[in-house]
Scaffold this active site. Structure first.
Site, PDB file in Angstrom:
ATOM      1  CB  CYS A 114      17.278 -44.594-102.126  1.00  0.00           C
ATOM      2  SG  CYS A 114      18.901 -44.111-102.730  1.00  0.00           S
ATOM      3  CG  HIS A 252      17.534 -44.208 -97.896  1.00  0.00           C
ATOM      4  ND1 HIS A 252      18.355 -45.294 -98.110  1.00  0.00           N
ATOM      5  CD2 HIS A 252      17.992 -43.220 -98.721  1.00  0.00           C
ATOM      6  CE1 HIS A 252      19.255 -44.984 -99.025  1.00  0.00           C
ATOM      7  NE2 HIS A 252      19.059 -43.730 -99.412  1.00  0.00           N
ATOM      8  CG  ASN A 282      22.742 -44.045 -99.967  1.00  0.00           C
ATOM      9  OD1 ASN A 282      22.048 -45.035-100.140  1.00  0.00           O
ATOM     10  ND2 ASN A 282      22.404 -42.841-100.412  1.00  0.00           N
TER      11      ASN A 282
HETATM   12  O1  UT7 Z   1      20.209 -41.794-101.428  1.00  0.00           O
HETATM   13  C1  UT7 Z   1      20.348 -40.752-102.326  1.00  0.00           C
HETATM   14  C2  UT7 Z   1      20.105 -39.484-101.675  1.00  0.00           C
HETATM   15  N1  UT7 Z   1      21.317 -38.732-101.493  1.00  0.00           N
HETATM   16  C3  UT7 Z   1      21.508 -38.063-100.361  1.00  0.00           C
HETATM   17  O2  UT7 Z   1      20.737 -38.169 -99.435  1.00  0.00           O
HETATM   18  C4  UT7 Z   1      22.647 -37.102-100.258  1.00  0.00           C
HETATM   19  C5  UT7 Z   1      22.184 -35.801 -99.627  1.00  0.00           C
HETATM   20  N2  UT7 Z   1      23.258 -34.832 -99.502  1.00  0.00           N
HETATM   21  C6  UT7 Z   1      24.244 -34.976 -98.589  1.00  0.00           C
HETATM   22  O3  UT7 Z   1      24.299 -35.950 -97.861  1.00  0.00           O
HETATM   23  C7  UT7 Z   1      25.237 -33.861 -98.454  1.00  0.00           C
HETATM   24  O4  UT7 Z   1      24.813 -32.792 -99.262  1.00  0.00           O
HETATM   25  C8  UT7 Z   1      26.684 -34.270 -98.844  1.00  0.00           C
HETATM   26  C9  UT7 Z   1      27.266 -35.171 -97.781  1.00  0.00           C
HETATM   27  C10 UT7 Z   1      26.701 -34.952-100.190  1.00  0.00           C
HETATM   28  C11 UT7 Z   1      27.570 -33.030 -98.904  1.00  0.00           C
HETATM   29  O5  UT7 Z   1      27.542 -32.328 -97.664  1.00  0.00           O
HETATM   30  P1  UT7 Z   1      27.259 -30.766 -97.612  1.00  0.00           P
HETATM   31  O6  UT7 Z   1      27.394 -30.367 -96.205  1.00  0.00           O
HETATM   32  O7  UT7 Z   1      25.916 -30.511 -98.278  1.00  0.00           O
HETATM   33  O8  UT7 Z   1      28.442 -30.175 -98.440  1.00  0.00           O
HETATM   34  P2  UT7 Z   1      28.398 -29.325 -99.818  1.00  0.00           P
HETATM   35  O9  UT7 Z   1      28.048 -30.179-100.978  1.00  0.00           O
HETATM   36  O10 UT7 Z   1      27.579 -28.091 -99.602  1.00  0.00           O
HETATM   37  O11 UT7 Z   1      29.913 -28.899 -99.934  1.00  0.00           O
HETATM   38  C12 UT7 Z   1      30.552 -28.103 -98.936  1.00  0.00           C
HETATM   39  C13 UT7 Z   1      32.031 -28.105 -99.235  1.00  0.00           C
HETATM   40  C14 UT7 Z   1      32.361 -27.821-100.692  1.00  0.00           C
HETATM   41  O12 UT7 Z   1      33.550 -27.069-100.735  1.00  0.00           O
HETATM   42  P3  UT7 Z   1      33.488 -25.473-100.982  1.00  0.00           P
HETATM   43  O13 UT7 Z   1      32.826 -25.303-102.316  1.00  0.00           O
HETATM   44  O14 UT7 Z   1      32.679 -24.942 -99.835  1.00  0.00           O
HETATM   45  O15 UT7 Z   1      34.925 -25.082-100.951  1.00  0.00           O
HETATM   46  C15 UT7 Z   1      32.623 -29.172-101.272  1.00  0.00           C
HETATM   47  O16 UT7 Z   1      33.495 -29.154-102.382  1.00  0.00           O
HETATM   48  O17 UT7 Z   1      32.560 -29.416 -98.951  1.00  0.00           O
HETATM   49  C16 UT7 Z   1      33.293 -29.861-100.097  1.00  0.00           C
HETATM   50  N3  UT7 Z   1      33.219 -31.312-100.149  1.00  0.00           N
HETATM   51  C17 UT7 Z   1      34.113 -32.097 -99.539  1.00  0.00           C
HETATM   52  N4  UT7 Z   1      35.194 -31.833 -98.796  1.00  0.00           N
HETATM   53  C18 UT7 Z   1      35.899 -32.861 -98.310  1.00  0.00           C
HETATM   54  C19 UT7 Z   1      32.305 -32.080-100.784  1.00  0.00           C
HETATM   55  N5  UT7 Z   1      32.605 -33.386-100.586  1.00  0.00           N
HETATM   56  C20 UT7 Z   1      33.726 -33.414 -99.834  1.00  0.00           C
HETATM   57  C21 UT7 Z   1      34.505 -34.450 -99.304  1.00  0.00           C
HETATM   58  N6  UT7 Z   1      35.575 -34.135 -98.548  1.00  0.00           N
HETATM   59  N7  UT7 Z   1      34.220 -35.769 -99.518  1.00  0.00           N
END
Ligand code: UT7
Length: 325
Positions: A114, A252, A282
């Site tokens: 990125c 970014h 992104n």
């Molecule tokens: O440019 C590259 C750099 N990348 C980034 O900047 C990404 C940085 N990270 C993020 O933006 C966030 O961590 C995400 C958007 C990817 C995820 O959000 P989060 O609030 O950190 O969620 P999480 O990964 O902690 O997951 C929470 C829950 C999980 O379910 P359980 O285990 O609590 O039951 C995930 O399975 O949300 C679930 N989950 C979803 N649910 C519905 C993960 N993705 C999804 C989804 N829809 N698309």
């Protein structure tokens, strides 16, 4: 000498994929994606007419037109891409050919996920400062959809495709300060292996290893701690005041919550942090030049404005610049 941005352009693929489109084949919803990321839709390339190379060419043509220069004046092209459709030649050579740039021009690419555009930008600035370039083209172009795992709801919903480009012209004034950092020690939380390793095709897990793998929460924590810190360090190193000496913070576009958290940690009005992530997701190394091009077009960006650019991503890598536009 430093390079002043005199032209900006972007290419955005035609096909729009909304959050509801994802909800048709994944266990997700518009509500979850909007709330957790700020993304409403992203543009996805058709992979035939819209490849990183073709998108780079289109964005570059627009930037050159916007700059009002003759492509023959360009003496350096540096393209950032982590999703290139060309191993060889460098995408920059393809751009050179398609724009009709003379052979008196250096061309190479950089791979830095990125932050790639910022890395390419600073590389070009080094050539300009040493007197080795007078008019340069810097490009970020990505086809992230080629590497997204559409069975992984935690990553595929984030990414979009597109390209952005800037023309830099040497001027006798200091306009660019920067800090670049990386931590290969934390590389495991965001990675993707090269697909063309035929001896490994039968290996278990190889298919998923060649798609983006991300520990989202780890990357999120890294971003909300390192991005505000590197911006603070930049202000301290180059003695400027974050509140009064910066018109816009161009971050970014990875997650609206990361941008909001950065604004909050720095104690700066959120209005100084423009966003277009809701429309594009992104777009990796293309996100900053695409946002700059949009802001120039709608009149938000004006000559003389002071900008902080900051990006972060795989590596892990993170960089910040203080530039006079
Ligand atoms: O440019 C590259 C750099 N990348 C980034 O900047 C990404 C940085 N990270 C993020 O933006 C966030 O961590 C995400 C958007 C990817 C995820 O959000 P989060 O609030 O950190 O969620 P999480 O990964 O902690 O997951 C929470 C829950 C999980 O379910 P359980 O285990 O609590 O039951 C995930 O399975 O949300 C679930 N989950 C979803 N649910 C519905 C993960 N993705 C999804 C989804 N829809 N698309």
């Amino acid at each position: 000498m430093t390079g002043r941005i005199i032209g900006l352009g972007s290419y955005i693929p035609k096909k729009v994929v909304t959050n509801d489109d994802f909800a048709k084949f994944l266990d997700t919803s518009d509500e979850w994606i909007t709330e957790r990321t700020g993304i409403k839709e992203r543009h996805i390339a058709d992979h035939i007419t819209e490849k990183p190379s073709t998108m780079a060419v289109e964005a570059a043509k627009k930037a050159v037109e916007d700059a009002g220069i003759d492509p023959k004046d360009i003496d350096l092209i540096v393209t950032a891409s982590t999703t290139s459709d060309s191993v060889i030649p460098a995408l920059s050579c393809i751009v050179q050919r398609e724009l009709g740039v003379t052979e008196n021009c250096g061309c190479f690419d950089v791979v830095c996920a990125c932050p790639g555009f910022i890395v390419a930008f600073n590389t070009v600035q080094g050539f300009i400062e040493s007197g080795n370039s007078k008019t340069a083209l810097v490009i970020g172009t990505e086809c992230n959809s080629n590497f997204a795992n559409y069975e992984d709801r935690g990553t595929c919903i984030l990414f979009g495709d597109g390209a952005g480009a800037a023309v830099l012209k040497a001027e006798d004034i200091k306009r660019n300060e920067f800090i670049m950092r990386s931590s290969g020690y934390r590389s495991d939380c965001l990675r993707c292996e090269a697909a063309r390793q035929p001896d490994r095709w039968e290996e278990e897990g190889f298919k998923t290893a060649t798609s983006f793998y991300m520990q989202g929460r780890e990357v999120f924590k890294f971003a909300v701690s390192e991005v505000p810190q590197i911006i603070k360090d930049l202000a301290e190193k180059y003695s400027f005041d974050l509140e009064n000496d910066v018109d816009y913070f161009i971050l970014h576009q990875a997650n609206a919550r990361i941008i909001e958290a950065t604004a909050k940690k720095l104690g700066i009005d959120r209005a100084k942090f423009p966003m277009n992530i809701m429309n594009y997701g992104n777009v990796s190394s293309a996100s900053i030049p695409m946002l700059l091009a949009e802001m120039k077009q709608d009149g938000r960006l004006k000559p003389g404005m002071k900008l902080v650019l900051a990006s972060f991503g795989a590596g892990l890598t993170w960089d910040a610049n203080y530039i006079v536009y």
